[in-house]
Design a protein around this motif. Structure first.
Motif, mmCIF file in Angstrom:
data_model
loop_
_atom_site.group_PDB
_atom_site.id
_atom_site.type_symbol
_atom_site.label_atom_id
_atom_site.label_comp_id
_atom_site.label_asym_id
_atom_site.label_seq_id
_atom_site.Cartn_x
_atom_site.Cartn_y
_atom_site.Cartn_z
ATOM 1 N N MET A 1 6.347 43.400 -8.302
ATOM 2 C CA MET A 1 5.935 42.088 -7.866
ATOM 3 C C MET A 1 6.372 41.868 -6.424
ATOM 4 O O MET A 1 7.498 42.154 -6.050
ATOM 5 C CB MET A 1 6.568 41.034 -8.777
ATOM 6 C CG MET A 1 6.170 39.640 -8.414
ATOM 7 S SD MET A 1 6.683 38.441 -9.649
ATOM 8 C CE MET A 1 8.198 37.889 -8.926
ATOM 9 N N THR A 2 5.483 41.355 -5.612
ATOM 10 C CA THR A 2 5.768 41.039 -4.221
ATOM 11 C C THR A 2 6.133 39.577 -4.104
ATOM 12 O O THR A 2 5.487 38.721 -4.698
ATOM 13 C CB THR A 2 4.539 41.325 -3.334
ATOM 14 O OG1 THR A 2 4.176 42.693 -3.493
ATOM 15 C CG2 THR A 2 4.835 41.037 -1.887
ATOM 16 N N GLU A 3 7.153 39.292 -3.355
ATOM 17 C CA GLU A 3 7.575 37.908 -3.150
ATOM 18 C C GLU A 3 7.241 37.493 -1.736
ATOM 19 O O GLU A 3 7.482 38.233 -0.784
ATOM 20 C CB GLU A 3 9.083 37.787 -3.377
ATOM 21 C CG GLU A 3 9.583 36.384 -3.270
ATOM 22 C CD GLU A 3 11.052 36.277 -3.596
ATOM 23 O OE1 GLU A 3 11.812 35.853 -2.710
ATOM 24 O OE2 GLU A 3 11.430 36.647 -4.727
ATOM 25 N N ILE A 4 6.668 36.296 -1.609
ATOM 26 C CA ILE A 4 6.346 35.731 -0.303
ATOM 27 C C ILE A 4 7.119 34.433 -0.156
ATOM 28 O O ILE A 4 7.130 33.603 -1.059
ATOM 29 C CB ILE A 4 4.834 35.459 -0.173
ATOM 30 C CG1 ILE A 4 4.056 36.761 -0.273
ATOM 31 C CG2 ILE A 4 4.522 34.735 1.127
ATOM 32 C CD1 ILE A 4 2.554 36.569 -0.303
ATOM 33 N N ARG A 5 7.753 34.256 0.973
ATOM 34 C CA ARG A 5 8.474 33.017 1.250
ATOM 35 C C ARG A 5 7.765 32.280 2.376
ATOM 36 O O ARG A 5 7.457 32.868 3.409
ATOM 37 C CB ARG A 5 9.914 33.299 1.653
ATOM 38 C CG ARG A 5 10.724 33.868 0.522
ATOM 39 C CD ARG A 5 12.163 34.106 0.975
ATOM 40 N NE ARG A 5 12.897 34.749 -0.072
ATOM 41 C CZ ARG A 5 13.711 34.104 -0.894
ATOM 42 N NH1 ARG A 5 13.884 32.805 -0.772
ATOM 43 N NH2 ARG A 5 14.362 34.753 -1.844
ATOM 44 N N LEU A 6 7.535 31.011 2.145
ATOM 45 C CA LEU A 6 6.925 30.162 3.166
ATOM 46 C C LEU A 6 7.944 29.147 3.651
ATOM 47 O O LEU A 6 8.702 28.595 2.852
ATOM 48 C CB LEU A 6 5.743 29.386 2.585
ATOM 49 C CG LEU A 6 4.419 30.083 2.427
ATOM 50 C CD1 LEU A 6 3.399 29.126 1.823
ATOM 51 C CD2 LEU A 6 3.911 30.587 3.760
ATOM 52 N N HIS A 7 7.956 28.901 4.924
ATOM 53 C CA HIS A 7 8.777 27.837 5.481
ATOM 54 C C HIS A 7 7.891 26.611 5.581
ATOM 55 O O HIS A 7 6.918 26.605 6.337
ATOM 56 C CB HIS A 7 9.341 28.252 6.848
ATOM 57 C CG HIS A 7 10.282 29.402 6.748
ATOM 58 N ND1 HIS A 7 11.590 29.243 6.343
ATOM 59 C CD2 HIS A 7 10.105 30.722 6.952
ATOM 60 C CE1 HIS A 7 12.180 30.426 6.315
ATOM 61 N NE2 HIS A 7 11.294 31.341 6.675
ATOM 62 N N LEU A 8 8.204 25.606 4.788
ATOM 63 C CA LEU A 8 7.396 24.397 4.728
ATOM 64 C C LEU A 8 8.085 23.265 5.475
ATOM 65 O O LEU A 8 9.306 23.210 5.552
ATOM 66 C CB LEU A 8 7.174 23.996 3.272
ATOM 67 C CG LEU A 8 6.488 25.046 2.399
ATOM 68 C CD1 LEU A 8 6.465 24.597 0.941
ATOM 69 C CD2 LEU A 8 5.078 25.321 2.894
ATOM 70 N N SER A 9 7.283 22.370 6.004
ATOM 71 C CA SER A 9 7.813 21.179 6.664
ATOM 72 C C SER A 9 7.142 19.960 6.049
ATOM 73 O O SER A 9 6.056 20.050 5.469
ATOM 74 C CB SER A 9 7.544 21.235 8.173
ATOM 75 O OG SER A 9 6.146 21.292 8.414
ATOM 76 N N VAL A 10 7.801 18.829 6.174
ATOM 77 C CA VAL A 10 7.261 17.573 5.662
ATOM 78 C C VAL A 10 7.106 16.626 6.847
ATOM 79 O O VAL A 10 8.034 16.453 7.641
ATOM 80 C CB VAL A 10 8.185 16.951 4.597
ATOM 81 C CG1 VAL A 10 7.586 15.658 4.060
ATOM 82 C CG2 VAL A 10 8.433 17.937 3.463
ATOM 83 N N ARG A 11 5.924 16.039 6.936
ATOM 84 C CA ARG A 11 5.631 15.110 8.022
ATOM 85 C C ARG A 11 4.623 14.087 7.517
ATOM 86 O O ARG A 11 4.155 14.167 6.380
ATOM 87 C CB ARG A 11 5.088 15.854 9.236
ATOM 88 C CG ARG A 11 3.808 16.632 8.940
ATOM 89 C CD ARG A 11 3.184 17.162 10.227
ATOM 90 N NE ARG A 11 2.081 18.054 9.997
ATOM 91 C CZ ARG A 11 0.853 17.704 9.617
ATOM 92 N NH1 ARG A 11 0.565 16.447 9.360
ATOM 93 N NH2 ARG A 11 -0.099 18.606 9.460
ATOM 94 N N ASP A 12 4.281 13.141 8.380
ATOM 95 C CA ASP A 12 3.260 12.159 8.025
ATOM 96 C C ASP A 12 1.888 12.830 7.979
ATOM 97 O O ASP A 12 1.575 13.699 8.813
ATOM 98 C CB ASP A 12 3.226 11.026 9.053
ATOM 99 C CG ASP A 12 4.491 10.184 9.036
ATOM 100 O OD1 ASP A 12 5.091 10.033 7.965
ATOM 101 O OD2 ASP A 12 4.868 9.672 10.109
ATOM 102 N N LEU A 13 1.076 12.420 7.023
ATOM 103 C CA LEU A 13 -0.310 12.875 6.939
ATOM 104 C C LEU A 13 -1.078 12.276 8.116
ATOM 105 O O LEU A 13 -0.846 11.131 8.490
ATOM 106 C CB LEU A 13 -0.925 12.413 5.612
ATOM 107 C CG LEU A 13 -2.326 12.932 5.298
ATOM 108 C CD1 LEU A 13 -2.272 14.420 4.952
ATOM 109 C CD2 LEU A 13 -2.936 12.147 4.144
#
Length: 162
Positions: free
Chosen positions: A1-13
């Motif tokens: 199994m391959t694991e992918i990590r995403l760096h997510l951010s939260v902001r106003d739509l």
């Protein structure tokens, strides 16, 4: 199994996000998000987007400050179907709770459809507790473009943020 990590951010739509939000609901719902962005710009609500590094929203949700005195009411919480159960909903809700606290409020509330046990389990894991039930309804858009009234029973849940 391959694991992918995403760096997510939260902001106003933003309006620029709307073309990428087709997964969040019907075309009518996405069009109405523009109205929610106007309400956010006026300071009535917050409407958040959890985004990938290139700025594409993968989760959205609102916080209404006028529904219940002393509380922020979370609503329209949605995570891209392909990315559910990856912790993105938790990030969205915790970010919403931070926004509520930044306004000096000490309680978060929400309603969860009784036919959505996965969402309720998430809210309970995050410390929300049921305190009532309420019938809710809204207009939805059928595939032929006609409007239909959707009614559902919701469990009302709250969390003390202090």
């Amino acid at each position: 199994m391959t694991e992918i990590r995403l760096h997510l951010s939260v902001r106003d739509l933003t309006d620029a996000d709307l073309p990428a939000c087709g997964w969040a609901g019907s075309p009518k719902h996405v069009r109405e998000l523009a109205h929610q962005i106007r309400r956010a710009e006026a300071g009535e609500i917050d409407y958040l987007a959890v985004c990938t590094p290139i700025g594409v929203p993968v989760a959205v949700g609102g916080i209404d400050y006028a529904v219940k005195p002393g509380a922020g009411t979370l609503w329209q919480l949605s995570v891209h179907p392909a990315l559910q159960s990856c912790g993105i909903g938790t990030l969205l809700i915790r970010s919403a709770e931070q926004r509520i606290g930044a306004r000096g409020l000490t309680r978060a509330e929400l309603g969860v459809e009784e036919g959505n046990p996965r969402a309720r389990a998430l809210y309970e894991r995050l410390g929300y507790r049921a305190f009532g039930r309420e019938l809710d309804s809204w207009d939805t858009e059928a595939e032929d473009g006609s409007l239909q009234r959707y009614e559902t029973m919701c469990t009302l849940m709250r969390k003390d943020l202090t």
